[in-house]
Structure formats: C-alpha cells, structure tokens
Design an enzyme around this catalytic site. Sequence first.
Site, short mmCIF file in Angstrom:
data_model
loop_
_atom_site.label_atom_id
_atom_site.label_comp_id
_atom_site.label_asym_id
_atom_site.label_seq_id
_atom_site.Cartn_x
_atom_site.Cartn_y
_atom_site.Cartn_z
CB CYS A 1 -0.94 0.10 1.20
SG CYS A 1 -1.90 -1.39 1.47
CE LYS B 1 10.10 -1.17 -8.63
NZ LYS B 1 10.54 -2.33 -9.42
NE ARG C 1 4.42 1.93 -0.54
CZ ARG C 1 5.55 1.57 0.04
NH1 ARG C 1 6.69 1.89 -0.52
NH2 ARG C 1 5.57 0.91 1.17
CD1 TRP D 1 -0.62 -5.62 -4.19
CD2 TRP D 1 -0.26 -6.51 -2.17
NE1 TRP D 1 -0.19 -6.91 -4.37
CE2 TRP D 1 0.04 -7.48 -3.15
CE3 TRP D 1 -0.11 -6.85 -0.83
CZ2 TRP D 1 0.49 -8.76 -2.82
CZ3 TRP D 1 0.33 -8.13 -0.50
CH2 TRP D 1 0.63 -9.06 -1.50
CD GLU E 1 15.21 -10.63 -13.28
OE1 GLU E 1 14.90 -11.35 -12.32
OE2 GLU E 1 14.74 -9.49 -13.44
CG ASN F 1 2.19 0.24 3.94
OD1 ASN F 1 1.91 -0.91 3.62
ND2 ASN F 1 3.40 0.74 3.79
N GLY F 2 0.53 -1.88 6.19
CA GLY F 2 1.14 -2.85 7.10
C GLY F 2 0.13 -3.92 7.47
CD GLU G 1 8.03 -9.45 -12.35
OE1 GLU G 1 9.22 -9.24 -12.61
OE2 GLU G 1 7.53 -9.16 -11.26
CE LYS H 1 11.38 -8.67 -14.30
NZ LYS H 1 12.39 -8.61 -13.27
CG HIS I 1 19.26 -34.58 -14.88
ND1 HIS I 1 19.79 -35.85 -14.86
CD2 HIS I 1 20.29 -33.75 -15.18
CE1 HIS I 1 21.09 -35.79 -15.09
NE2 HIS I 1 21.42 -34.52 -15.30
C1 F6R Z 1 10.47 -8.72 -9.92
C2 F6R Z 1 10.46 -7.90 -8.74
C3 F6R Z 1 10.43 -8.57 -7.41
C4 F6R Z 1 11.43 -7.87 -6.47
C5 F6R Z 1 11.30 -8.45 -5.06
C6 F6R Z 1 12.32 -7.85 -4.11
O1 F6R Z 1 10.50 -7.95 -11.08
O2 F6R Z 1 10.47 -6.70 -8.82
O3 F6R Z 1 10.68 -9.92 -7.50
O4 F6R Z 1 12.71 -8.07 -6.96
O5 F6R Z 1 10.01 -8.19 -4.57
O6 F6R Z 1 12.19 -6.47 -4.03
P1 F6R Z 1 13.34 -5.56 -3.49
O7 F6R Z 1 14.49 -5.67 -4.40
O8 F6R Z 1 12.75 -4.18 -3.47
O9 F6R Z 1 13.68 -6.06 -2.12
#
Ligand code: F6R
Length: 614
Positions: A2, A609, A27, A75, A487, A101-102, A494, A491, A510
């Site tokens: 949030c 995020k 967020r 969120w 990675e 938020n929390g 998500e 990407k 395997h």
């Molecule tokens: C993927 C992504 C998430 C963050 C993860 C950690 O694109 O953004 O997997 O990498 O939530 O976030 P941070 O780096 O902010 O601790």
Amino acid sequence: MCGIVGYIGSRDAFPILIKGLKRLEYRGYDSAGVALLSESNHLNVYKVKGKVSGLEESVQKEDISGTIGIAHTRWATHGEPSKINAHPHVSASGKLALIHNGIIENYNVLKERLQQKGYSFTSSTDTEVLVQLIDYMKESGKLDLLTAVRLALREVVGAYALAIIDYTNPDEVIVARKSSPLVIGIGENEFFIASDATPIVEYTDKVVYLEDEDIAILKRGEPLKVIDFSNEELNLEVQTIELNLGQLEKGGYPHFMLKEIFEQPDCLRDCMRGRLRVEENEVILSAVMDHKDKLLEAKRIIIVACGTSWHAALIGRQLIEHYCRIPVQVEYASEFRYSNPVVGGGDIVISISQSGETADTLAAVELARQRGAFIYGICNAVGSSIPRNTHTGSYIHVGPEIGVASTKAFTGQVTVLAMLALTLAKVKGTVKPEELQEILKEFETIPEKMKKALETNEQIASLSKTFTYASNFIYLGRGYNYPVALEGALKLKEISYIHAEGYPAAEMKHGPIALIDTEMPVVVIATHNSLYEKLLSNVQEIKARKGKVIALVSEGDETISKIADYCIELPKTVEALDPLITTIPLQLMAYHIAVCKGKDVDQPRNLAKSVTVE
Ligand code: F6R
C-alpha cells in the site's frame, strides 16, 4: 504494501494527494481512497475499487475542498479488494479517518474486545480494527487524539505506517510508523506525508524519515514534533533529498518499464561513476574499503534477498567466489528468517533490495544482526529501511524504478556486486593485476554494449508477436547466465502471465525435457563463453525434440545461429559481465509479449513494487 499520502497546509489538499497516490501506485493499486476535512468542516471520504484514476473520476461532482487530507492506494492483505475494504476507514464515532500500510497481527483479539464494547465492523480489514481501537481509547478515556493513538499503538502487534485525522480538530494530522516506511516532507507552513519521498520531491527537499515506534504530530503553524510511545520528545534528523522530478516521469516512453530498460546504459554509468578507475587499475567501493578488515576476515558471506534481487545475488555469488575465493551462500530472505540459520560473528551478510523496504529481507537482516553478523546492504532507494538498518553498504544509484517489474535495479545490483568482488579481490590479492585490468577495461565498455543490445528492440518486438500464443516458456542458461535465465522467466511471468521456467541448461535432461514439443518456446542464452560447446549440445537436444529455440548468441556466431529458429545477436563481453548484456533482450521480450497481449505492463495484476508484508 500500500501507498499512503497526507497533506496539511494552506493549499488545496486533493490535487496533492491524488498526484502523490499516482506516484505510489507501484505499491499497490487494487483500490484507492481519500479523506478530506472540507472548508465547511465536514469529513468527506471517497473510495473506489480499482486505480487512482478511477478515484479521481468518481469525485468530479463531490466536495473536494480542504487543506488537510489523507489518501491511500491499496494492495490487499486482509479482505478482498473492494470499496468497503478500501482506506480510509472511518471510526464508529464518525470523527476519525485513518489510512494504514502494514498488517495488524493481533487484529482478531482486538476486534473481539471491541465487539464486546459494542463496536461493529463493516469491512474485513485489520485497519478498521485499528481506527476503532483509537476511537474507543479517545471516546472512553476522553483523551486527545495524540494520546489515544499512543495508547492504542501500545496494544498493537504488527507493522504499520499510519496517518489519522479528526474532524473535531482540523489543524492536526497524527502519523506513526513501525516496520513500514513513512516520510514527512517539511515545507513552508505545510507538511507532506508519504510512504516514500517520490510524492514529496515536487514541493520540498527537506524530509524526516520516521523510525520504528515514532509518532509525529503535524500541526498548522507549529514545527514538526516527534515523540516515542512513552511521550518523550525525540530529536529530529532533517535530511535533504536529491530526487529529480524528471526521473519520476515517463519521458516519452509508453511505459515506465520500457523507459527503465532503455535507461540502463546511463544508469550503469552513474553506478560506476567515481568507483571504477581503469587507469589506476582499481575499483573503489568506499564501504568495502572502510570495512576491509572485517571483510578480509570473513570465512563466508551469506547473501539474502527476494525475487529479482535474489537472482542478482546468484550472480554475486559466482563473482565473489571467483574473484575473492570466499565461499558464498545465497538465501531467500523469507526462508532464511525462519530457518534458525547458523549465522553469527565472523559472518558477513549482504542484503540486496531495490526498494530497501522488503519485509522479509529486513527481517533477515535484523535476525543476522542480532546474532552478531556484519551486515552490508546493497540498495537503490536512498534513505529506505535497509540502508538505515545495516552496518554499511553501497547504493546502486540507478534512480527511482517505477515499473513493477524490476529491470535497471537488477543490472545495477549486478554491477555493484561485480565492483564489490573486484574491490575486495584487489585488497585480498586474489586477482592478478592483468586479469583486473582486462575486466576493468571491459567494464567501462558495458554501457556502450548495452546500447547495442538495446538495438535488438525492433527485432524482439516483431518476434514477440509470434509467441503470444504460448502458455509456457522455458529459459535456459549456464554459469553466470543461469540466473539470467531465471530472471528472464520471472519477467515474462509477472507481466504477461505466461508460465515460464528458468533452468540450468544441462539439467533439462533430468526431467524438464519431457515438456518439449512443437509448441514449446525455449530461450537459450548461448553467448560465447567457456560453456558454449556444452550449450550447443543442449540446443541440439531441444531441436531433436522439435522445440522452438530462441537463442541469444554473440555477434558473428556461426554454429548455434544455424540451428536455432530465432537468433538475437549481442555484443561480446567477458563471461563475468555477460549478464549485463544478456538480460536486456529478455527484458525486452517480456515487455513486448505483454504489450502484444494487452497486459498492464507497469502494474501487473496481484503484484506491488514494494513487498512490505511477509
Ligand atoms: C520482480 C520484482 C520482485 C522484487 C522483489 C524484491 O521484477 O520486482 O521480484 O525483486 O520483490 O524487491 P526488493 O528488491 O525491493 O527487495
């Protein structure tokens, strides 16, 4: 997660709050709401399910006057995304409105207690319990708002960044934090509140980051005051932030994600500036130099992180082990914190986080610190909780990352990890001067090579149209490029919602090779490096089973390019830095596939995020 925003001053609060919410939408964005104390001294609360733009539209005919207000973009944690569950929540007395938020962990116990006192609840959120608890304290004890908040928070177990207003006192906002971020901006006779500094930079560069269990009183015409739970006044540390507004806009790109992918060459230059000294044959990460004795004594290093940052950690492990000959263990922060880990004095724990607010990473750091480890943070968000809770660390300096899918933060993290490994290797004497010179010279050329890699954008955009049909993808890599495969898969998952798996190429046989058929796209990272021949065999195994191979190869490749169905040519670099190049086409591919599928690239469903809940 949030995002929360607040304002008190002499301007109209509503436009400031809406703009702030838009900056914080990364967020969370499943519902939004605002509470304003109007000119006629009414408490007006407006909420919608969905995004901030929906909130803005919904209030066109409403009274949005007022110079004091709070707002929230959510969120969902407790209770589904809905108008009822959206914040602000209003107390039973009708006087208080609160944003939060929390997570309030003991909300059930508190709720039952309040129900016995005659309180009823309309939402399924923990936040409503919080506002009713404060209301109960205030009304039953005939207390002022500040005292009611202070006493209520003593009973709360959990995490919160909150702001609360009371229509019987239109000159005051009370805010508090514990384990969730909260920044206060100080202007001329006005205050701004936000989950991070991005909604504030437009108005002031003077900020105060609240610490855990701080309660702040924002009163018109009075200086900011911060107290603790026992009502002791605390000293304020006013900081000056250096965020530029241009960094927060899309700058002509259709999405933040594309802008951030294309910013990478410049970001990496910023990240290396002053640190990479090719002529002197050295890299200087000041945190490593300042604590070199501790680092040299290290018997092992543990890296904790989540998601994309965890993928960067896997590359970091290879870099540190190769150049410094120190064993490195990489842990998901969420697993580490509950695994009763063997960690203590003599251990170095590196925590990696773009946001600096990831709850699991913060908890892992706290645990390791309590057990005596030395903590080194690698972070992007300046002033966030991780840099403030570690012994030392390095910023990646890639600027604010707004797109929910992490791109430039990943390459920034890998760059800092490479610089950390090389700084330490030189001090430790585990890298020969010639080898160091070779990699430093190469390092310097990476931004230009990234630019070349970005030239594949159009090719990838057109190739991506072919693959919108796919419901599965496999990504393969080896060595330094195995984490890049992970990675790339993350990407794609998500933002396009296509299931994708990253795998070490040789492990295919395997098990996962059973998945290969004519429908299965397989992305193979097969640039020229010491494992090239091995990868060639892996590609042949896939082709023999009629899989569709999309290969990332080095310029001039004449072998794999002949077997693969699609080939993306990339500039050559040394093996250890290859992830900085090979990541780019995978980011672009995920982006274009998602755009072709009409997905919301910058705000994918169910994600946020900054994951400030566990
Ligand atoms: C993927 C992504 C998430 C963050 C993860 C950690 O694109 O953004 O997997 O990498 O939530 O976030 P941070 O780096 O902010 O601790």
